[in-house]
Design an enzyme around this catalytic site. Structure first.
Site, PDB file in Angstrom:
ATOM      1  N   HIS A   1      -0.983  -2.788  -7.269  1.00 51.80           N
ATOM      2  CA  HIS A   1      -1.725  -2.448  -6.051  1.00 51.80           C
ATOM      3  C   HIS A   1      -3.228  -2.548  -6.298  1.00 51.80           C
ATOM      4  CE1 HIS A   1      -2.804   0.864  -2.908  1.00 51.80           C
ATOM      5  NE2 HIS A   1      -2.907  -0.344  -2.374  1.00 51.80           N
TER       6      HIS A   1
ATOM      7  N   GLU B   1      -3.578   0.035  -9.219  1.00 49.92           N
ATOM      8  CA  GLU B   1      -2.550   1.064  -9.373  1.00 49.92           C
ATOM      9  C   GLU B   1      -1.258   0.331  -9.756  1.00 49.92           C
ATOM     10  OE1 GLU B   1      -2.307   3.143  -5.597  1.00 49.92           O
ATOM     11  OE2 GLU B   1      -1.667   4.991  -6.555  1.00 49.92           O
TER      12      GLU B   1
ATOM     13  N   ASN C   1      -3.485   5.988  -1.692  1.00 52.01           N
ATOM     14  CA  ASN C   1      -3.289   6.070  -0.236  1.00 52.01           C
ATOM     15  C   ASN C   1      -2.643   7.374   0.221  1.00 52.01           C
ATOM     16  OD1 ASN C   1      -4.553   3.668   0.257  1.00 52.01           O
ATOM     17  ND2 ASN C   1      -2.679   2.467  -0.037  1.00 52.01           N
TER      18      ASN C   1
ATOM     19  N   SER D   1       0.813  -1.215   0.000  1.00 51.74           N
ATOM     20  CA  SER D   1       0.000   0.000   0.000  1.00 51.74           C
ATOM     21  C   SER D   1       0.843   1.260   0.000  1.00 51.74           C
ATOM     22  CB  SER D   1      -0.845   0.040   1.278  1.00 51.74           C
ATOM     23  OG  SER D   1      -1.772  -0.998   1.292  1.00 51.74           O
TER      24      SER D   1
HETATM   25  C1  LIG Z   1      -5.555   0.457   1.746  1.00 55.89           C
HETATM   26  C2  LIG Z   1      -5.157   0.317   0.339  1.00 55.89           C
HETATM   27  O1  LIG Z   1      -3.969   0.022   0.068  1.00 55.89           O
HETATM   28  C3  LIG Z   1      -6.047   0.599  -0.816  1.00 55.89           C
HETATM   29  C4  LIG Z   1      -7.506   0.348  -0.632  1.00 55.89           C
HETATM   30  O2  LIG Z   1      -7.994  -0.695  -0.953  1.00 55.89           O
HETATM   31  S1  LIG Z   1      -8.368   1.575   0.065  1.00 55.89           S
HETATM   32  C5  LIG Z   1     -10.033   0.941   0.178  1.00 55.89           C
HETATM   33  C6  LIG Z   1     -10.751   1.087  -1.128  1.00 55.89           C
HETATM   34  N1  LIG Z   1     -12.081   0.608  -0.960  1.00 55.89           N
HETATM   35  C7  LIG Z   1     -13.109   1.395  -0.651  1.00 55.89           C
HETATM   36  O3  LIG Z   1     -12.976   2.604  -0.565  1.00 55.89           O
HETATM   37  C8  LIG Z   1     -14.420   0.704  -0.432  1.00 55.89           C
HETATM   38  C9  LIG Z   1     -15.522   1.653  -0.084  1.00 55.89           C
HETATM   39  N2  LIG Z   1     -16.752   0.926   0.112  1.00 55.89           N
HETATM   40  C10 LIG Z   1     -17.524   0.490  -0.926  1.00 55.89           C
HETATM   41  O4  LIG Z   1     -17.218   0.729  -2.103  1.00 55.89           O
HETATM   42  C11 LIG Z   1     -18.763  -0.278  -0.569  1.00 55.89           C
HETATM   43  O5  LIG Z   1     -19.143   0.063   0.726  1.00 55.89           O
HETATM   44  C12 LIG Z   1     -18.584  -1.850  -0.691  1.00 55.89           C
HETATM   45  C13 LIG Z   1     -18.352  -2.206  -2.158  1.00 55.89           C
HETATM   46  C14 LIG Z   1     -17.440  -2.372   0.144  1.00 55.89           C
HETATM   47  C15 LIG Z   1     -19.845  -2.515  -0.185  1.00 55.89           C
HETATM   48  O6  LIG Z   1     -20.906  -1.990  -0.894  1.00 55.89           O
HETATM   49  P1  LIG Z   1     -22.400  -1.986  -0.329  1.00 55.89           P
HETATM   50  O7  LIG Z   1     -23.258  -1.435  -1.399  1.00 55.89           O
HETATM   51  O8  LIG Z   1     -22.427  -1.391   1.013  1.00 55.89           O
HETATM   52  O9  LIG Z   1     -22.677  -3.473  -0.038  1.00 55.89           O
HETATM   53  P2  LIG Z   1     -23.308  -4.568  -0.918  1.00 55.89           P
HETATM   54  O10 LIG Z   1     -24.548  -4.090  -1.630  1.00 55.89           O
HETATM   55  O11 LIG Z   1     -23.436  -5.714   0.007  1.00 55.89           O
HETATM   56  O12 LIG Z   1     -22.185  -4.856  -1.982  1.00 55.89           O
HETATM   57  C16 LIG Z   1     -22.050  -4.237  -3.251  1.00 55.89           C
HETATM   58  C17 LIG Z   1     -21.430  -5.252  -4.173  1.00 55.89           C
HETATM   59  O13 LIG Z   1     -20.126  -5.625  -3.705  1.00 55.89           O
HETATM   60  C18 LIG Z   1     -20.068  -7.051  -3.437  1.00 55.89           C
HETATM   61  N3  LIG Z   1     -19.232  -7.212  -2.254  1.00 55.89           N
HETATM   62  C19 LIG Z   1     -19.327  -6.515  -1.108  1.00 55.89           C
HETATM   63  N4  LIG Z   1     -18.325  -6.848  -0.287  1.00 55.89           N
HETATM   64  C20 LIG Z   1     -17.583  -7.777  -0.924  1.00 55.89           C
HETATM   65  C21 LIG Z   1     -16.413  -8.494  -0.584  1.00 55.89           C
HETATM   66  N5  LIG Z   1     -15.763  -8.317   0.586  1.00 55.89           N
HETATM   67  N6  LIG Z   1     -15.910  -9.361  -1.485  1.00 55.89           N
HETATM   68  C22 LIG Z   1     -16.517  -9.533  -2.660  1.00 55.89           C
HETATM   69  N7  LIG Z   1     -17.625  -8.882  -3.050  1.00 55.89           N
HETATM   70  C23 LIG Z   1     -18.146  -8.003  -2.176  1.00 55.89           C
HETATM   71  C24 LIG Z   1     -21.492  -7.456  -3.241  1.00 55.89           C
HETATM   72  O14 LIG Z   1     -21.699  -8.801  -3.594  1.00 55.89           O
HETATM   73  C25 LIG Z   1     -22.239  -6.535  -4.218  1.00 55.89           C
HETATM   74  O15 LIG Z   1     -22.132  -7.055  -5.554  1.00 55.89           O
HETATM   75  P3  LIG Z   1     -23.156  -6.636  -6.726  1.00 55.89           P
HETATM   76  O16 LIG Z   1     -22.889  -5.189  -7.020  1.00 55.89           O
HETATM   77  O17 LIG Z   1     -22.767  -7.545  -7.823  1.00 55.89           O
HETATM   78  O18 LIG Z   1     -24.517  -6.843  -6.172  1.00 55.89           O
HETATM   79  N1  LIG Z   2      -6.406  -4.062   3.573  1.00 50.95           N
HETATM   80  C1  LIG Z   2      -6.509  -3.322   2.497  1.00 50.95           C
HETATM   81  O1  LIG Z   2      -7.533  -2.629   2.306  1.00 50.95           O
HETATM   82  C2  LIG Z   2      -5.415  -3.297   1.491  1.00 50.95           C
HETATM   83  C3  LIG Z   2      -4.187  -3.828   1.772  1.00 50.95           C
HETATM   84  N2  LIG Z   2      -3.189  -3.791   0.823  1.00 50.95           N
HETATM   85  C4  LIG Z   2      -1.872  -4.375   1.100  1.00 50.95           C
HETATM   86  O2  LIG Z   2      -1.970  -5.772   0.888  1.00 50.95           O
HETATM   87  C5  LIG Z   2      -1.089  -6.451   1.789  1.00 50.95           C
HETATM   88  C6  LIG Z   2      -1.888  -7.437   2.623  1.00 50.95           C
HETATM   89  O3  LIG Z   2      -2.878  -6.728   3.338  1.00 50.95           O
HETATM   90  P1  LIG Z   2      -4.155  -7.479   3.942  1.00 50.95           P
HETATM   91  O4  LIG Z   2      -4.546  -8.591   3.062  1.00 50.95           O
HETATM   92  O5  LIG Z   2      -5.121  -6.430   4.307  1.00 50.95           O
HETATM   93  O6  LIG Z   2      -3.512  -8.042   5.283  1.00 50.95           O
HETATM   94  P2  LIG Z   2      -3.985  -9.285   6.172  1.00 50.95           P
HETATM   95  O7  LIG Z   2      -3.481  -9.022   7.533  1.00 50.95           O
HETATM   96  O8  LIG Z   2      -5.442  -9.543   5.940  1.00 50.95           O
HETATM   97  O9  LIG Z   2      -3.223 -10.499   5.494  1.00 50.95           O
HETATM   98  C7  LIG Z   2      -1.824 -10.629   5.448  1.00 50.95           C
HETATM   99  C8  LIG Z   2      -1.513 -12.113   5.377  1.00 50.95           C
HETATM  100  O10 LIG Z   2      -0.129 -12.284   5.150  1.00 50.95           O
HETATM  101  C9  LIG Z   2       0.303 -13.303   6.026  1.00 50.95           C
HETATM  102  N3  LIG Z   2       1.741 -13.304   6.217  1.00 50.95           N
HETATM  103  C10 LIG Z   2       2.452 -12.646   7.158  1.00 50.95           C
HETATM  104  N4  LIG Z   2       3.753 -12.960   7.020  1.00 50.95           N
HETATM  105  C11 LIG Z   2       3.837 -13.818   5.978  1.00 50.95           C
HETATM  106  C12 LIG Z   2       4.920 -14.526   5.361  1.00 50.95           C
HETATM  107  N5  LIG Z   2       6.161 -14.392   5.804  1.00 50.95           N
HETATM  108  N6  LIG Z   2       4.643 -15.350   4.320  1.00 50.95           N
HETATM  109  C13 LIG Z   2       3.375 -15.499   3.868  1.00 50.95           C
HETATM  110  N7  LIG Z   2       2.335 -14.881   4.418  1.00 50.95           N
HETATM  111  C14 LIG Z   2       2.560 -14.040   5.454  1.00 50.95           C
HETATM  112  C15 LIG Z   2      -0.472 -13.034   7.287  1.00 50.95           C
HETATM  113  O11 LIG Z   2      -0.399 -14.112   8.178  1.00 50.95           O
HETATM  114  P3  LIG Z   2      -0.559 -13.796   9.790  1.00 50.95           P
HETATM  115  O12 LIG Z   2      -1.979 -13.346   9.956  1.00 50.95           O
HETATM  116  O13 LIG Z   2      -0.263 -15.099  10.390  1.00 50.95           O
HETATM  117  O14 LIG Z   2       0.446 -12.739  10.123  1.00 50.95           O
HETATM  118  C16 LIG Z   2      -1.871 -12.833   6.698  1.00 50.95           C
HETATM  119  O15 LIG Z   2      -2.519 -14.058   6.428  1.00 50.95           O
HETATM  120  C17 LIG Z   2      -0.396  -5.354   2.621  1.00 50.95           C
HETATM  121  O16 LIG Z   2       0.801  -5.017   1.980  1.00 50.95           O
HETATM  122  C18 LIG Z   2      -1.388  -4.206   2.540  1.00 50.95           C
HETATM  123  O17 LIG Z   2      -0.813  -2.962   2.730  1.00 50.95           O
HETATM  124  C19 LIG Z   2      -3.385  -3.279  -0.424  1.00 50.95           C
HETATM  125  C20 LIG Z   2      -4.623  -2.778  -0.769  1.00 50.95           C
HETATM  126  C21 LIG Z   2      -5.716  -2.705   0.178  1.00 50.95           C
END
Ligand SMILES: CC(=O)CC(=O)SCCNC(=O)CCNC(=O)[C@H](O)C(C)(C)COP(=O)(O)OP(=O)(O)OC[C@H]1O[C@@H](n2cnc3c(N)ncnc32)[C@H](O)[C@@H]1OP(=O)(O)O
Ligand SMILES: NC(=O)C1=CN([C@@H]2O[C@H](COP(=O)(O)OP(=O)(O)OC[C@H]3O[C@@H](n4cnc5c(N)ncnc54)[C@H](OP(=O)(O)O)[C@@H]3O)[C@@H](O)[C@H]2O)C=CC1
Length: 291
Positions: free
Chosen positions: A140, A152, A190, A119
């Site tokens: 990403h 990304e 992010n 991320s």
């Molecule tokens: C941290 C990082 O490195 C980067 C990141 O990822 S940052 C996070 C980016 N993500 C976001 O910002 C998510 C924001 N939230 C959303 O877009 C929505 O709330 C959400 C899509 C998560 C859920 O949507 P919702 O309308 O509240 O729920 P819901 O109606 O149950 O779901 C919408 C759709 O997503 C699907 N869905 C929801 N959660 C799901 C999941 N965890 N896995 C798979 N499918 C999922 C549902 O089946 C539904 O599908 P259809 O459109 O085909 O019907």
């Molecule tokens: N969460 C998010 O919304 C997003 C996350 N990311 C990125 O994706 C990556 C994973 O995040 P996320 O899936 O949320 O994290 P989780 O904590 O859900 O999953 C990480 C997994 O990696 C495992 N792990 C740790 N160490 C090792 C290793 N040495 N070998 C193999 N597996 C290992 C962990 O095991 P254990 O639990 O035992 O430690 C866990 O099962 C991170 O880099 C995160 O920044 C990118 C986009 C969105």
């Protein structure tokens, strides 16, 4: 180079989503994690999410079965030797990722691409710790992977054109749209999103609003699909904090200072949805705000 087999390291929420979408796109998938339970949980989650797609008419039951059959899950890293690309999606800690690359590189095909789903961490720095900086890239995905359209793509300083093009073609095959980001801390999504979540936590700490009002304000006032505190819980507060720390250190600017309340939540193990408690208590239905 044609990619037919995708390796995924880390069977957490991102790893299971990447495996799901790759398998549904007709690719063979090798999914590995350190813990067998994490792999079993991931396979069960993928099955449930595919069932949801079947129930909604997005795919038929045959496509679900075929996708499940294409995923080989396990704890043995040597299975990654079959992969044309390995996407690392383990915990957002640089030392974890570096130790994985050290272990995995000797097992890979000579021309395999190594991608990280990080991320925030420098792709150039991760790449430099491997034997193939030219074939290393940031790929990403966004959470939840089956739903979010974006991938990304981040090139490190040494990433070659063939690697970039192969990863762009793979993202297309997986039905994703790509945005290219330069290799600066936390890239594009992010750099913007996580400071917003951090600011919401700071507003909570200062009592500007409570969990409910802050989330309602952004949902109803700025048309966000989720409030920032619910989104932080959904991403994982440990991941949010790790990203803020990369931004703070990498940019050297106090505006990226992690909120002390965010730090406290992570110290308490209240990491969000994945641990059952974050800014909401997920043992309640619907989840109950904790402040
Ligand atoms: C941290 C990082 O490195 C980067 C990141 O990822 S940052 C996070 C980016 N993500 C976001 O910002 C998510 C924001 N939230 C959303 O877009 C929505 O709330 C959400 C899509 C998560 C859920 O949507 P919702 O309308 O509240 O729920 P819901 O109606 O149950 O779901 C919408 C759709 O997503 C699907 N869905 C929801 N959660 C799901 C999941 N965890 N896995 C798979 N499918 C999922 C549902 O089946 C539904 O599908 P259809 O459109 O085909 O019907
Ligand atoms: N969460 C998010 O919304 C997003 C996350 N990311 C990125 O994706 C990556 C994973 O995040 P996320 O899936 O949320 O994290 P989780 O904590 O859900 O999953 C990480 C997994 O990696 C495992 N792990 C740790 N160490 C090792 C290793 N040495 N070998 C193999 N597996 C290992 C962990 O095991 P254990 O639990 O035992 O430690 C866990 O099962 C991170 O880099 C995160 O920044 C990118 C986009 C969105």
């Amino acid at each position: 180079m044609a990619i037919t087999t995708v390796g995924v390291i880390g069977a957490g929420q991102m790893g299971n989503g990447i495996a799901h979408v790759a398998a549904l796109a007709g690719l063979d998938v090798v999914l590995v994690d350190v813990k067998a339970e994490a792999v079993a949980k991931a396979l069960s989650t993928i099955g449930k999410n595919l069932d949801r797609q079947v129930a909604k008419g997005g795919i038929d039951a045959g496509a679900k079965d075929a996708a499940m059959a294409r995923i080989q899950g396990g704890t043995d890293m040597s299975a990654l030797s079959a992969a044309d690309i390995v996407i690392e999606a383990a915990t957002e800690r640089e030392e974890v990722k570096l130790s994985i690359f050290k272990q995995v590189v000797p097992l890979l095909k000579a021309d395999a691409i190594l991608a990280s789903n990080t991320s925030s961490i420098s792709i150039t720095r991760l790449a430099a710790a491997t034997d193939r900086p030219h074939r290393f890239i940031g790929m990403h995905f966004m959470n939840p992977v089956p739903v979010m359209k974006l991938v990304e793509i981040i090139r490190g300083i040494a990433t070659d054109d063939a690697t970039f093009e192969a990863v762009q073609a793979l993202a297309d095959k997986m039905g994703k749209t790509t945005a290219v980001a330069q290799d600066y801390p936390a890239f594009i999504v992010n750099r913007v999103l996580i400071p917003m979540i951090n600011e919401a936590v700071q507003a909570l700490q200062e009592g500007v609003g409570n969990v409910e009002s802050i989330d309602a304000a952004l949902k109803l006032g700025a048309a966000h699909p989720m409030g920032p505190l619910a989104l932080g819980d959904f991403i994982g507060l440990d991941t949010c904090l790790a990203i803020m720390r990369v931004l703070h250190e990498g940019m050297g600017d106090s505006k990226y200072r992690p909120s002390p309340l965010l730090v406290k939540h992570v110290e308490a193990g209240w990491l969000g949805k994945k641990t059952g408690r974050g800014f909401y208590d997920y043992s309640q239905d619907p989840p109950r705000p904790t402040r």
